[in-house]
Design a protein around this motif. Structure first.
Motif, PDB file in Angstrom:
ATOM      1  N   VAL A 170      41.344  48.551  46.468  1.00 29.49           N
ATOM      2  CA  VAL A 170      41.544  47.239  45.857  1.00 29.49           C
ATOM      3  C   VAL A 170      42.395  47.443  44.612  1.00 29.49           C
ATOM      4  CG1 VAL A 170      40.395  45.305  44.705  1.00 29.49           C
ATOM      5  CG2 VAL A 170      39.334  46.377  46.708  1.00 29.49           C
ATOM      6  N   ARG A 217      27.839  41.988  40.733  1.00 29.35           N
ATOM      7  CA  ARG A 217      28.546  41.504  41.912  1.00 29.35           C
ATOM      8  C   ARG A 217      29.281  42.642  42.581  1.00 29.35           C
ATOM      9  NH1 ARG A 217      31.908  36.823  39.079  1.00 29.35           N
ATOM     10  NH2 ARG A 217      32.997  38.755  38.610  1.00 29.35           N
ATOM     11  N   ASP A 223      32.169  42.788  43.641  1.00 24.18           N
ATOM     12  CA  ASP A 223      33.565  42.943  43.221  1.00 24.18           C
ATOM     13  C   ASP A 223      33.696  43.571  41.837  1.00 24.18           C
ATOM     14  OD1 ASP A 223      32.691  40.850  41.693  1.00 24.18           O
ATOM     15  OD2 ASP A 223      34.310  39.474  42.224  1.00 24.18           O
ATOM     16  N   SER A 224      32.576  43.989  41.242  1.00 24.60           N
ATOM     17  CA  SER A 224      32.648  44.685  39.957  1.00 24.60           C
ATOM     18  C   SER A 224      32.058  46.087  40.028  1.00 24.60           C
ATOM     19  CB  SER A 224      31.917  43.880  38.876  1.00 24.60           C
ATOM     20  OG  SER A 224      30.530  43.864  39.120  1.00 24.60           O
ATOM     21  N   CYS A 275      38.867  51.008  43.427  1.00 24.52           N
ATOM     22  CA  CYS A 275      39.578  49.945  42.726  1.00 24.52           C
ATOM     23  C   CYS A 275      40.565  50.574  41.758  1.00 24.52           C
ATOM     24  CB  CYS A 275      38.603  49.046  41.959  1.00 24.52           C
ATOM     25  SG  CYS A 275      39.394  47.707  41.017  1.00 24.52           S
ATOM     26  N   ARG A 312      44.003  45.729  41.117  1.00 25.08           N
ATOM     27  CA  ARG A 312      43.962  44.635  40.156  1.00 25.08           C
ATOM     28  C   ARG A 312      44.969  44.932  39.040  1.00 25.08           C
ATOM     29  NH1 ARG A 312      37.372  43.696  39.613  1.00 25.08           N
ATOM     30  NH2 ARG A 312      37.039  43.233  41.845  1.00 25.08           N
TER      31      ARG A 312
END
Length: 418
Positions: free
Chosen positions: A120, A6, A8-9, A37, A122
Motif C-alpha cells: 500500500v 483500524r 488501514d493503520s 505500507c 501513501r
C-alpha cells in the motif's frame, strides 16, 4: 494523536521513503507476503538530485523493466583533470556499459513494482517520529525491572509494535519499520546513524539543442576537480545533459566556484535548466548502527554509498532488498526465506556488512589516494588497460574490493594514499 486500531493503520511493515531503497524494501517484503505500507512525504513522481547513472549492479537488481526508463546509454568516456589533459576512450556506437535514467522515473517505477507486489502506498505523508515500547521504558528512567515493565506497559497491548507518528493524522503502527527517508530523515536519527564523511553535490539538468545533444550522445565526461577529493560529471540523456560536481562539504564555497566554472567551460552557462539544485551525501562510519529494535535503516538513511564515487543507487537497492527480506522473516510472512522472528532482524546488520562493507572500505582507500594524487589517478585511469577495468567495474563484472585483493593493486593504492 493515539494509534488507531483500524486495519488501514496497522501493518506488518512500514517503509518510510519511496526512493530506490524504499521501493526495493517494500517490494521484497510484500512479495514474501507481508502486509506493507510505504509512506512518502512528496507526491510521486518527484524530482531528486541524482546523476541517474545505473551501474551494472543496479540493472541486475532493480527488478523492473528498464526499457521505458532509459533515456540514453553510454559506451564512451572522456576524462579531464580540471578541464585539462583530455583523454577519450571507447566508441559511442560500441555496446553500452552504462544506462542513464531520471530518478523521478526510476523511483516511480520501483514504487509501482512494490504496489504490484501488494504494498500500500501513501504519498503526502510526513513522518514526525518513531516510538517503541522500549523507548517508553527508557524514558521513564526507572531503576528496577518491575518499574521498567510498568513503563513499557504505557503502550499496553501494543508492546512489540513500532508506532509511527505522522503529521495531521493518527499514529500508524507496524511490527517492523524500514527507514528509507534519506540522509536527513527521522529514521536515521532514531537509530543513531553516524557518518564520518559529508559531501555536497551541485547539479543542473540542462536542456540543449540537437547539435549539442548529438555531440554528447553515447559519451559521458568525468572531470577530476581542483578541490581535493572532488570531481565533476556530464551524463547525456538525449536533449537533457545532467551536469554536476561533488566534494567535501567543508569546501562548499570552492565547490560552488568549481561548479560554475565547469558549467561555463562546457558552454552551458546560458542554457535553460530544468533543475538546478544541491544535496548532501553522508557516508556511514564503520561502526554505525543499522538497526535499533524493530527499526532498520537502508540506503542514504543508513549512509550506505561508495565513499569515492558517492554512487548510491546500487547500495540502496541491495540494502533495501536485505531489509525487506529481514522484515518479512521477522513477521513470519509465508514466503520469507532465511531466519524468522527476531533472528531475522538480528541478522540484518551482518548481512549488510558482508554485502556492502568491503565495497565501502575499498572506496575509502581509493578516495584517499584520489584526494592526495588526482593527477596520478588521472594518468592511471587514462591508460587503455585501466579503462577496460573501469568499464568492468561499471558493468558490475568486478568490484573495487575484489581488485584491491590483488597485491599489486593494493600496494599501488596504498602508496598513492600516503
Amino acid at each position: 494523536m493515539g494509534t488507531s486500531d483500524r486495519p488501514d493503520s496497522t501493518f506488518d511493515v512500514i517503509v518510510v521513503g519511496a526512493g530506490p531503497a524504499g521501493g526495493s524494501a517494500a517490494r521484497a517484503a510484500a512479495a514474501a507476503g507481508a502486509r506493507v505500507c510505504v509512506l512518502e512525504r512528496s507526491s510521486m513522481p518527484r524530482y531528486k538530485t541524482c546523476g541517474g547513472g545505473l551501474v551494472g549492479l543496479s540493472t541486475d537488481l532493480v527488478g523492473i523493466d528498464l526499457a521505458g526508463l532509459v533515456r540514453a546509454t553510454v559506451s564512451s568516456l572522456t576524462m579531464t583533470l580540471d578541464g585539462r589533459y583530455t583523454v577519450s576512450r571507447g566508441q559511442p556506437d560500441a555496446p553500452p556499459w552504462l544506462s542513464m535514467v531520471m530518478r523521478a522515473d526510476l523511483d516511480a517505477a520501483l514504487l509501482a513494482g512494490a504496489e504490484a507486489a501488494g504494498a500500500v502506498v501513501r504519498t503526502g505523508v510526513q513522518v514526525l517520529g518513531l516510538r517503541e515500547a522500549a523507548d517508553v521504558a527508557e524514558a521513564a528512567d526507572v531503576a528496577d525491572s518491575a518499574d521498567r515493565r510498568a513503563g513499557a506497559a504505557v503502550l499496553g497491548a501494543d508492546d512489540g509494535w513500532v508506532h509511527v507518528r505522522v503529521r495531521g493524522g493518527a499514529d500508524l503502527r507496524a511490527r517492523v519499520v524500514i527507514g528509507a527517508d534519506g540522509a536527513s530523515g527521522r529514521c536515521g536519527t532514531h537509530v543513531g546513524v553516524r557518518c564520518d564523511q559529508i559531501d555536497v553535490g551541485l547539479e543542473g539538468e540542462f536542456v540543449v539543442d540537437a547539435a549539442l545533444a548529438d555531440r554528447w550522445a553515447g559519451r559521458m565526461l568525468l572531470d577530476w576537480g581542483p578541490v581535493p577529493g572532488s570531481y565533476g560529471w556530464l551524463f547525456p540523456k538525449g536533449r537533457v545533459l545532467t551536469v554536476g560536481v561533488i566534494g567535501d562539504r567543508a569546501r562548499g564555497a570552492a565547490l560552488r566556484g568549481y561548479y560554475e566554472r565547469f558549467v561555463a567551460r562546457l558552454g552551458l552557462a546560458g542554457v535553460p535548466r530544468q533543475h538546478d539544485s544541491g544535496h548532501l551525501t553522508r557516508v556511514r562510519a564503520v561502526d554505525s548502527p543499522l538497526r535499533r529494535g524493530r527499526v532498520l535503516v537502508v540506503g542514504d538513511a543508513a549512509g550506505l554509498l561508495d565513499p569515492w564515487t558517492r554512487e548510491g543507487i546500487s547500495f540502496a537497492l541491495r540494502s533495501g532488498r536485505l531489509a525487506g527480506e529481514a522484515a518479512a522473516g521477522a513477521v513470519g510472512a509465508p514466503g520469507a526465506a532465511g531466519p524468522v522472528g527476531s533472528a531475522a532482524l538480528d541478522a540484518y546488520p551482518a548481512r549488510v556488512e558482508a554485502t556492502l562493507g568491503p565495497e565501502m572500505a575499498a572506496g575509502r582507500e581509493v578516495l584517499g589516494a584520489f584526494t592526495r594524487r588526482p593527477g596520478v589517478m588521472h594518468a592511471l585511469m587514462a591508460g587503455p588497460g585501466t579503462f577496460g577495468l573501469f568499464t568492468r567495474l561499471i558493468e558490475g563484472r568486478t568490484t573495487v574490493a575484489r581488485q584491491l585483493r590483488r597485491p599489486g593493486v593494493r600496494a599501488a593504492v596504498a602508496a598513492l594514499g600516503r
